[in-house]
Design an enzyme around this catalytic site. Structure first.
Site, PDB file in Angstrom:
ATOM      1  N   LYS A  52      39.529  10.163  54.879  1.00 27.54           N
ATOM      2  CA  LYS A  52      38.750   9.001  55.133  1.00 27.54           C
ATOM      3  C   LYS A  52      39.665   8.548  56.223  1.00 27.54           C
ATOM      4  O   LYS A  52      38.797   7.261  56.760  1.00 27.54           O
ATOM      5  CB  LYS A  52      40.107   8.279  53.797  1.00 27.54           C
ATOM      6  CG  LYS A  52      39.487   7.799  52.158  1.00 27.54           C
ATOM      7  CD  LYS A  52      41.275   7.050  51.541  1.00 27.54           C
ATOM      8  CE  LYS A  52      40.878   7.737  49.449  1.00 27.54           C
ATOM      9  NZ  LYS A  52      41.573   7.823  49.377  1.00 27.54           N
ATOM     10  N   GLN A  96      47.418   4.930  48.785  1.00 25.72           N
ATOM     11  CA  GLN A  96      47.352   6.267  48.298  1.00 25.72           C
ATOM     12  C   GLN A  96      47.807   6.558  46.708  1.00 25.72           C
ATOM     13  O   GLN A  96      49.814   6.059  47.070  1.00 25.72           O
ATOM     14  CB  GLN A  96      47.616   7.392  49.157  1.00 25.72           C
ATOM     15  CG  GLN A  96      46.723   8.444  48.403  1.00 25.72           C
ATOM     16  CD  GLN A  96      45.496   8.838  48.533  1.00 25.72           C
ATOM     17  OE1 GLN A  96      44.421   8.106  49.236  1.00 25.72           O
ATOM     18  NE2 GLN A  96      45.193   9.325  47.381  1.00 25.72           N
ATOM     19  N   ASP A 119      40.726  -1.208  47.476  1.00 26.93           N
ATOM     20  CA  ASP A 119      40.444  -0.067  46.087  1.00 26.93           C
ATOM     21  C   ASP A 119      40.034  -1.064  45.544  1.00 26.93           C
ATOM     22  O   ASP A 119      39.714  -0.763  43.978  1.00 26.93           O
ATOM     23  CB  ASP A 119      42.209   0.411  46.163  1.00 26.93           C
ATOM     24  CG  ASP A 119      41.662   1.760  46.227  1.00 26.93           C
ATOM     25  OD1 ASP A 119      40.977   2.680  46.314  1.00 26.93           O
ATOM     26  OD2 ASP A 119      43.157   2.835  46.269  1.00 26.93           O
TER      27      ASP A 119
END
Length: 291
Positions: A52, A96, A119
């Site tokens: 990422k 994460q 997200d």
């Protein structure tokens, strides 16, 4: 023989569009910044996070990494989230997953500023998605929609079947497909006669994490098949679809790897840029209950 939907090529196009938008924002004095929070030493998570950051830097997005030990308390993580919420250099961030057992993922998601939630997992953004009003939708489901559009799949009026009802993929994808005027069925472990339900699908999305669960006998002739699943087996990464068998029957299909995977990071970058633009609008912030 099915058309192979090239996720790498489609993701490259999305990244190029993101890079152009980043250049436009930078010219206006706005520098998008993507932060990641990694708790613990999970090796797969470390690989995902590095990918990422590398992708963000390639398109001109500032990359910020925050790491915490596996023994981190919920209070410590929530304090870091508040810090990132208030940091003007961070326009979007992700925590994460998976998290250590002592931390409640739902509590973490609820603490993230919805305008920085790239997200798309906060209760606010999840609720807006159900109402077809979401500005920041989860990256993987958004990537699935992009793949369907790029493959020329007609969604309006189509019967779409999703195998898997996770908060990360199945549920948000159902909302996105409904917004495209598809008729949507979400299957799960209690679905009766899964094969018969799948055979009705014009668009079949497998997202359940069971290698080669979907065989040719479960696929309608001429369907578009999107394989979200990835499981590491002795043969390497394997999807939820028996690719070799199903490609003989489908109109179009994604491979694993090289299908949905590259789209997830591309759409995360797109969300980061979108978040940077949204944060310039005080009207949007007020509508989400902020200052």
């Amino acid at each position: 023989m099915a058309e192979i939907i090239d996720g790498k090529a489609i993701a490259a196009r999305v990244r190029a569009e993101v890079k152009s938008e980043v250049e436009r924002l930078r010219a206006a004095g706005i520098v998008p910044g993507l932060a990641t929070v990694l708790v613990g030493e999970d090796e797969a998570s470390k690989i995902y996070v590095r990918g990422k950051h590398r992708a963000a830097e390639e398109v001109g997005i500032r990359s910020i990494a925050r790491e915490l030990p596996a023994a981190t308390s919920s209070d410590r993580l929530l304090a870091l989230i508040r810090e990132l919420n208030d940091d003007p250099d961070v326009t979007g961030f992700i925590v994460q997953l998976p998290l250590p057992a002592q931390i409640d993922p739902a509590e973490v998601a609820a603490a993230i500023d919805p305008l920085k939630d790239v997200d798309g997992l906060t209760p606010t953004n999840a609720g807006l998605l159900v109402q077809a009003r979401a500005a920041l939708a989860p990256a993987t489901p958004s990537g699935v929609i992009e793949l369907l559009r790029a493959s020329g799949t007609e969604l309006e009026g189509a019967e779409a079947v999703i195998v898997g009802r996770s908060d990360l993929v199945g549920r948000p994808l159902a909302s996105l497909l409904l917004a495209e005027n598809a008729t949507v069925t979400v299957c799960h472990s209690r679905t009766r006669d899964l094969a018969a339900v799948c055979r009705r699908a014009d668009v079949l999305v497998a997202a359940i994490g069971r290698p080669r669960l979907i065989g040719a006998d479960m696929v309608k002739q001429g369907a578009t098949v999107i394989d979200v699943g990835t499981t590491r087996t002795e043969d390497g990464l394997t999807g939820d679809v028996d690719f070799d068998a199903v490609k003989e029957k489908a109109r179009a299909i994604t491979p694993v790897p090289g299908g949905v995977g590259p789209m997830t990071i591309a759409m995360l970058l797109k969300n980061t840029v979108k978040a940077a633009a949204l944060q310039q609008s005080t009207a949007v912030r007020r509508s989400l209950g902020g200052e």
